[in-house]
Design a protein around this motif. Structure first.
Motif, PDB file in Angstrom:
ATOM      1  N   LYS A 267       0.835  -1.201   0.000  1.00 17.75           N
ATOM      2  CA  LYS A 267       0.000   0.000   0.000  1.00 17.75           C
ATOM      3  C   LYS A 267       0.876   1.260   0.000  1.00 17.75           C
ATOM      4  O   LYS A 267       0.600   2.226  -0.719  1.00 17.75           O
ATOM      5  N   GLU A 268       1.944   1.251   0.798  1.00 21.15           N
ATOM      6  CA  GLU A 268       2.805   2.433   0.895  1.00 21.15           C
ATOM      7  C   GLU A 268       3.514   2.707  -0.428  1.00 21.15           C
ATOM      8  O   GLU A 268       3.595   3.858  -0.885  1.00 21.15           O
ATOM      9  N   GLN A 269       4.046   1.675  -1.056  1.00 18.27           N
ATOM     10  CA  GLN A 269       4.706   1.846  -2.357  1.00 18.27           C
ATOM     11  C   GLN A 269       3.725   2.362  -3.407  1.00 18.27           C
ATOM     12  O   GLN A 269       4.050   3.247  -4.198  1.00 18.27           O
ATOM     13  N   MET A 271       0.937   4.113  -2.899  1.00 18.96           N
ATOM     14  CA  MET A 271       0.577   5.513  -2.622  1.00 18.96           C
ATOM     15  C   MET A 271       1.699   6.460  -3.053  1.00 18.96           C
ATOM     16  O   MET A 271       1.437   7.551  -3.591  1.00 18.96           O
ATOM     17  N   ASP A 272       2.941   6.059  -2.849  1.00 20.44           N
ATOM     18  CA  ASP A 272       4.063   6.893  -3.297  1.00 20.44           C
ATOM     19  C   ASP A 272       4.035   7.073  -4.809  1.00 20.44           C
ATOM     20  O   ASP A 272       4.286   8.172  -5.328  1.00 20.44           O
ATOM     21  N   LYS A 273       3.718   6.008  -5.545  1.00 19.02           N
ATOM     22  CA  LYS A 273       3.637   6.086  -7.006  1.00 19.02           C
ATOM     23  C   LYS A 273       2.492   7.006  -7.440  1.00 19.02           C
ATOM     24  O   LYS A 273       2.637   7.800  -8.372  1.00 19.02           O
ATOM     25  N   LYS A 275       1.237   9.501  -5.871  1.00 17.94           N
ATOM     26  CA  LYS A 275       1.522  10.908  -5.555  1.00 17.94           C
ATOM     27  C   LYS A 275       2.499  11.559  -6.528  1.00 17.94           C
ATOM     28  O   LYS A 275       2.655  12.779  -6.530  1.00 17.94           O
ATOM     29  N   GLU A 276       3.134  10.751  -7.371  1.00 20.75           N
ATOM     30  CA  GLU A 276       4.008  11.343  -8.389  1.00 20.75           C
ATOM     31  C   GLU A 276       3.207  12.129  -9.432  1.00 20.75           C
ATOM     32  O   GLU A 276       3.710  13.093 -10.007  1.00 20.75           O
ATOM     33  N   GLU A 279      -2.239  14.870  -6.689  1.00 20.75           N
ATOM     34  CA  GLU A 279      -2.315  15.348  -5.307  1.00 20.75           C
ATOM     35  C   GLU A 279      -3.330  14.469  -4.589  1.00 20.75           C
ATOM     36  O   GLU A 279      -4.448  14.278  -5.082  1.00 20.75           O
ATOM     37  N   TYR A 304     -10.006   8.421  -0.674  1.00 21.13           N
ATOM     38  CA  TYR A 304      -9.037   9.492  -0.922  1.00 21.13           C
ATOM     39  C   TYR A 304      -9.533  10.358  -2.078  1.00 21.13           C
ATOM     40  O   TYR A 304     -10.169   9.868  -3.019  1.00 21.13           O
TER      41      TYR A 304
END
Length: 411
Positions: A267-269, A271-273, A275-276, A279, A304
């Motif tokens: 999930k964290e990976q 979400m980081d992708k 956000k590239e 917003e 979200y």
């Protein structure tokens, strides 16, 4: 210029219209179709989906199924379920859903206008999906499911339509799903001529919904031309059944996406992708995007709000700037690995009529992450078609659905 003709319509007897009118053939699976025909034996679905007359051992596309459709249609006409108007006129068809009305004209459109791109397309069609309807139309010698067309609103047409809306309707009923249906017959010849000439001054008509039905009807027309080399162009097989709506009457609903997994990412990976390119803000409630370039995302029990960064729209054409393209090109494809959404079994599409709760249900069940979309606009649809481009799959969801069986065009 568009050739939109009045026609002699085969239509239900007034007292039976509410029982005959049926949702489009392709919204049911075989079992659902059987159940609907059992509930209402006069439903046009028994003709649209004549396999409902056979047990499940008979293939849906067997020759005897189409022959049965022809027999059922001819029997209902002979029994007075349907009447045949001998005068060539237009009809007004109004649908009301949740207090919002949508009013169009029932007419016949030209095979040549389709071939010459006066009638504009925005989707590809698949030959395998056309074969069923080609066979149905050809066997029954009748077009039974109207093609949903749109045009830029024209005052001369609106004036005629509005005049008839003040009079008593030919049909006026509310279906079991709560959608109201009203039909008027444009009976005065001067009004018929006004509409015919007004369409002569329109150079672009758009398929809103029903690309496969349109392609099938046209191919039957072309087949009949080959079979009748002395054809004049006036024969009914040169035209196909349509309901034409002015653009300002139409509402396109969102067509949402749900994906089975995060393509191997945590999930964290993930979400980081995301956000590239977007917003991202956590939302306390389900997100129904309120403007272009915004999206809702439901993941692991949370909603979200996503806003596409401005750079994603720069230099894009009419297709590339669609929200469905922005999501596909910058998230579904590169991050979640959905290469071809037409064929990838890891993605599914959820019509906006089913609501945001359905997106939650899917993501909490057989899928993993869901996305809510801002609806494609009718202007965007026109822009894509005007540029002879094609929309990504599942870009538009139209409601309410036109009923089959209210209008039949014999060829």
């Amino acid at each position: 210029m568009a050739e939109i003709r009045p026609f002699g319509c085969v239509r239900p007897a007034v007292e039976l219209a509410d029982r005959v009118a049926a949702l489009p053939y392709d919204v049911y699976n075989r079992q659902e179709a059987k159940e609907e025909v059992a509930r209402e034996p006069l439903s046009f679905l028994k003709i649209d989906r004549a396999e409902t007359s056979f047990d499940d051992s008979v293939d849906t596309y067997a020759p005897e199924v189409y022959q049965k459709a022809k027999e059922l249609l001819e029997k209902d006409i002979a029994d007075g379920v349907y009447v045949t108007d001998t005068d060539r006129v237009y009809y007004i068809y109004q649908l009301v859903m949740d207090g919002r009305s949508q009013t169009g004209l029932v007419a016949c459109s030209s095979v040549d206008d389709y071939a010459n791109n006066v009638i504009k397309k925005h989707e590809n069609t698949r030959a395998d999906k056309e074969v069923d309807r080609i066979t149905h139309v050809d066997t029954c010698s009748a077009q039974t499911g109207p093609i949903f067309l749109a045009y830029r609103s024209k005052e001369e047409i609106n004036e005629v339509v509005n005049k008839y809306l003040q009079t008593e309707a030919l049909y006026d009923f509310t279906a079991v799903d709560g959608i109201s249906h009203r039909v008027w017959k444009i009976s005065q010849q001067e009004d018929v001529e006004t509409i015919y000439q007004a369409f002569k001054n329109i150079d672009r008509i758009y398929i809103a919904d029903g690309h496969h039905r349109a392609a099938s009807a046209v191919k039957v027309g072309l087949k009949r031309r080959q079979e009748n080399p002395g054809y004049t162009g006036e024969e009914e097989f040169n035209y196909f059944l349509s309901v034409l709506f002015p653009h300002d009457e139409l509402m396109i609903m969102d067509y949402n996406r749900t994906v089975k997994d995060l393509n191997g990412l945590t999930k964290e990976q993930f979400m980081d992708k995301v956000k590239e390119c977007f917003e991202v803000e956590e939302a306390g409630a389900p997100v129904a995007p309120e403007k272009k370039g915004t999206f809702g995302m439901y993941l692991v029990g949370k909603w979200y709000h996503m806003t596409a960064k401005a750079a994603l729209f720069e230099g894009k054409d009419a297709v590339g700037s669609l929200d469905v393209s922005v999501l596909q090109d910058n998230l579904l494809g590169p991050v979640l690995g959905i290469g071809d959404p037409r064929t990838d079994s890891r993605i599914d599409f959820v019509g906006g009529i089913r609501g945001l709760k359905e997106l939650e249900r899917r993501a909490n069940g057989d899928m993993c992450v869901s996305f809510s979309m801002y609806p494609t606009s009718i202007t965007e649809l026109f822009d894509v078609a005007d540029n002879d481009l094609l929309m990504p799959p599942k870009s538009t969801w139209f409601e309410p659905k036109l009923r089959s069986g209210l209008f039949i065009h014999q060829i």
